[in-house]
Design a protein around this motif. Structure first.
Motif, PDB file in Angstrom:
ATOM      1  N   SER A  59       0.612  -1.194   0.316  1.00 38.99           N
ATOM      2  CA  SER A  59      -0.241  -0.039   0.389  1.00 38.99           C
ATOM      3  C   SER A  59       1.311   0.650   0.062  1.00 38.99           C
ATOM      4  N   VAL A  60       0.478   2.561  -0.585  1.00 38.61           N
ATOM      5  CA  VAL A  60       0.948   4.106   0.006  1.00 38.61           C
ATOM      6  C   VAL A  60       1.418   3.844   1.499  1.00 38.61           C
ATOM      7  N   GLY A  61       0.783   3.470   2.652  1.00 41.17           N
ATOM      8  CA  GLY A  61       1.274   2.843   3.373  1.00 41.17           C
ATOM      9  C   GLY A  61       2.133   2.071   3.715  1.00 41.17           C
ATOM     10  N   GLY A  62       2.388   1.320   2.980  1.00 41.44           N
ATOM     11  CA  GLY A  62       3.931   0.656   3.309  1.00 41.44           C
ATOM     12  C   GLY A  62       5.643   1.810   3.071  1.00 41.44           C
ATOM     13  N   LYS A  63       4.844   2.779   2.578  1.00 42.76           N
ATOM     14  CA  LYS A  63       5.406   3.850   2.414  1.00 42.76           C
ATOM     15  C   LYS A  63       5.855   5.397   3.435  1.00 42.76           C
ATOM     16  N   ALA A  64       3.798   5.080   3.801  1.00 44.73           N
ATOM     17  CA  ALA A  64       4.052   6.553   5.033  1.00 44.73           C
ATOM     18  C   ALA A  64       3.607   5.786   5.214  1.00 44.73           C
ATOM     19  N   ALA A  65       3.008   6.669   7.125  1.00 43.92           N
ATOM     20  CA  ALA A  65       2.232   6.312   8.396  1.00 43.92           C
ATOM     21  C   ALA A  65       1.782   7.024   8.779  1.00 43.92           C
ATOM     22  N   MET A  66       0.147   7.763   8.152  1.00 47.55           N
ATOM     23  CA  MET A  66       0.044   8.288   8.708  1.00 47.55           C
ATOM     24  C   MET A  66      -0.411   8.632  10.073  1.00 47.55           C
ATOM     25  N   ALA A  67      -1.422   9.144  10.657  1.00 52.32           N
ATOM     26  CA  ALA A  67      -1.798   9.452  12.549  1.00 52.32           C
ATOM     27  C   ALA A  67      -2.682   8.579  12.041  1.00 52.32           C
ATOM     28  N   THR A  68      -2.847   7.507  12.586  1.00 54.20           N
ATOM     29  CA  THR A  68      -3.846   6.895  12.615  1.00 54.20           C
ATOM     30  C   THR A  68      -4.114   5.419  12.210  1.00 54.20           C
ATOM     31  N   TYR A  69      -2.939   5.295  10.961  1.00 51.18           N
ATOM     32  CA  TYR A  69      -2.579   4.402  10.545  1.00 51.18           C
ATOM     33  C   TYR A  69      -1.486   2.973  10.679  1.00 51.18           C
ATOM     34  N   GLY A  70      -1.732   3.119  12.293  1.00 50.93           N
ATOM     35  CA  GLY A  70      -0.015   2.950  12.732  1.00 50.93           C
ATOM     36  C   GLY A  70      -0.538   1.491  12.360  1.00 50.93           C
ATOM     37  N   PRO A  71      -0.934   0.727  12.436  1.00 52.01           N
ATOM     38  CA  PRO A  71      -0.831  -0.591  12.962  1.00 52.01           C
ATOM     39  C   PRO A  71      -1.062  -1.323  11.509  1.00 52.01           C
ATOM     40  N   TYR A  72      -1.339  -0.771  10.269  1.00 47.76           N
ATOM     41  CA  TYR A  72      -2.008  -0.882   8.706  1.00 47.76           C
ATOM     42  C   TYR A  72      -0.867  -0.916   8.420  1.00 47.76           C
ATOM     43  N   ALA A  73      -0.085   0.427   8.534  1.00 43.22           N
ATOM     44  CA  ALA A  73       1.090   0.751   7.578  1.00 43.22           C
ATOM     45  C   ALA A  73       2.129  -0.113   8.748  1.00 43.22           C
ATOM     46  N   ARG A  92      -3.810   7.818  -9.525  1.00 40.96           N
ATOM     47  CA  ARG A  92      -3.446   9.059 -10.059  1.00 40.96           C
ATOM     48  C   ARG A  92      -2.157   9.365  -8.793  1.00 40.96           C
ATOM     49  N   GLY A  93      -1.518   9.712  -8.694  1.00 40.04           N
ATOM     50  CA  GLY A  93      -0.077  10.402  -8.243  1.00 40.04           C
ATOM     51  C   GLY A  93       0.005   9.751  -6.979  1.00 40.04           C
ATOM     52  N   VAL A  94      -0.327   8.572  -6.919  1.00 42.36           N
ATOM     53  CA  VAL A  94       0.278   7.690  -5.368  1.00 42.36           C
ATOM     54  C   VAL A  94       1.983   7.903  -6.300  1.00 42.36           C
ATOM     55  N   GLY A  95       2.559   7.487  -7.311  1.00 44.96           N
ATOM     56  CA  GLY A  95       3.879   7.592  -7.797  1.00 44.96           C
ATOM     57  C   GLY A  95       4.248   8.634  -6.767  1.00 44.96           C
ATOM     58  N   LEU A  96       3.868  10.135  -7.120  1.00 46.95           N
ATOM     59  CA  LEU A  96       4.760  11.331  -6.566  1.00 46.95           C
ATOM     60  C   LEU A  96       4.745  11.217  -5.106  1.00 46.95           C
ATOM     61  N   VAL A  97       3.255  10.513  -4.433  1.00 45.27           N
ATOM     62  CA  VAL A  97       3.294  10.558  -3.130  1.00 45.27           C
ATOM     63  C   VAL A  97       4.714   9.669  -3.078  1.00 45.27           C
ATOM     64  N   VAL A  98       4.984   8.572  -3.222  1.00 42.03           N
ATOM     65  CA  VAL A  98       6.092   6.980  -2.569  1.00 42.03           C
ATOM     66  C   VAL A  98       7.272   8.042  -3.240  1.00 42.03           C
ATOM     67  N   LYS A  99       7.246   9.056  -4.372  1.00 43.84           N
ATOM     68  CA  LYS A  99       9.001   9.618  -4.171  1.00 43.84           C
ATOM     69  C   LYS A  99       9.335  10.821  -2.939  1.00 43.84           C
ATOM     70  N   LEU A 100       8.097  11.048  -2.673  1.00 50.97           N
ATOM     71  CA  LEU A 100       8.296  13.023  -1.406  1.00 50.97           C
ATOM     72  C   LEU A 100       8.514  12.115  -0.243  1.00 50.97           C
TER      73      LEU A 100
END
Ligand SMILES: NC(=O)c1ccc[n+]([C@@H]2O[C@H](COP(=O)([O-])OP(=O)(O)OC[C@H]3O[C@@H](n4cnc5c(N)ncnc54)[C@H](OP(=O)(O)O)[C@@H]3O)[C@@H](O)[C@H]2O)c1
Length: 293
Positions: free
Chosen positions: A140-154, A258-266
């Motif tokens: 998931s994009v959650g495998g690259k960025a752990a947003m608030a409340t996504y801790g367990p899943y990420a 859409r845009g997910v590649g950019l988020v991962v790069k960031l």
């Protein structure tokens, strides 16, 4: 020629095929000539999927007996087809602040989102080595960025990324490819259930936790729901998975949406603090009025 021989000779396993990304992938692989062993947990899901090329198998990926039965089924394939693909797709989602998520639920989430895939991979690797197959791990994009409340899943998805890298480096020499798929929002049941799951988490909080986190939970749920509007379809995800399986030289990772590649790069380019600010700015419009954001 695509990796792993003619499609008529191919078996593919897809876990979590009752719907969403797994269902779309099972159908697309079958259309492209694979004989798909599609993991489901309910008879009605099996009946809905079954056709000439889709053979549903009752498979909870935390059930070692069911996994062993599938490995036997593949080894004893009546047409002696080889296993060319394992799509580790099954998964559960959760949004919960770290403090509020019971430890037993953390463990259950890891059983499904990580250890279940480890168990599947261990059981099917001999057949995949024999068939020069491809393992596709749905992160998931959650495998690259752990947003608030996504801790367990990420946490489960970061771990999935790590084991994929390690495994790729272990089995390349044995003819097996390992590919990671990193979707952003995909319009499936998982995304559709975000509000109901969020309500349950908030209901189980102590009053003090609720004062700390209920506005954050509302914001996260609203953001996730809004993301569905621009989300990818399960069919788009399935096409990327097919590409990963059939390309002569697949990439090690594919994003979906859409845009997910950019988020991962960031996530690679920005400092932690800069990423904190960017994620907070993205969440800000979703906070309830008169909240502390
Ligand atoms: N949707 C998104 O926005 C999104 C984004 C990034 C990554 N992903 C990832 O994509 C994958 C598929 O998700 P989806 O969006 O298609 O969700 P979904 O429609 O909810 O599908 C999840 C699938 O996993 C199955 N499953 C859950 N626990 C299982 C277990 N213990 N054993 C076997 N199967 C189990 C479910 O089966 P039942 O029907 O029997 O419960 C269902 O078939 C997941 O790994 C998810 O983390 C999704």
């Amino acid at each position: 020629m695509a990796h792993g021989g003619k499609s008529a000779d191919r078996l593919a396993v897809v876990t979590g095929a009752s719907g969403g990304i797994g269902g779309a992938t099972a159908r697309l692989l079958a259309k492209r000539g694979f004989h798909v062993l599609a993991g489901v947990r309910r008879r009605e899901d099996a009946d809905a999927l079954r056709n000439d090329r889709i053979e549903p198998v009752m498979l909870d990926i935390t059930d070692e007996t069911a996994i062993a039965a599938l490995a036997d089924r593949i080894r004893d394939d009546p047409e002696r087809r080889s296993l060319r693909a394992l799509v580790n797709n099954a998964g559960m989602a959760v949004n919960a602040p770290m403090e509020t998520y019971p430890l037993s639920d953390w463990r259950r989430l890891f059983e499904v989102n990580l250890f279940g895939h480890v168990a599947m991979t261990q059981a099917l690797l001999p057949a995949l080595i024999e068939g020069r197959g491809t393992i596709v791990n749905i992160s998931s994009v959650g495998g690259k960025a752990a947003m608030a409340t996504y801790g367990p899943y990420a946490a489960t998805k970061f771990a999935m990324e790590a084991i994929s890298d390690s495994l790729r480096r272990e089995v390349a020499a044995h003819g097996v490819r390992v590919v990671v798929i990193e979707p952003g929002a995909v319009t499936t049941e998982m995304l559709g259930q975000v509000a109901a799951r969020g309500e349950k988490i908030v209901a189980a909080m102590t009053p003090t936790q609720r004062t700390r986190y209920s506005a954050l939970m509302q914001a996260v749920v609203a953001q996730a729901e809004a993301s569905a509007a621009g989300g990818a379809t399960p069919d788009e995800a399935a096409r990327t998975i097919l590409e990963a399986i059939t390309a002569a030289r697949p990439r090690t990772r594919y994003t979906v949406g859409r845009g997910v590649g950019l988020v991962v790069k960031l996530t690679r380019l920005l400092s932690d603090r800069a990423l904190d600010r960017l994620l907070a700015a993205n969440l800000k419009p979703h906070w309830p009025k008169a909240s502390p954001a």
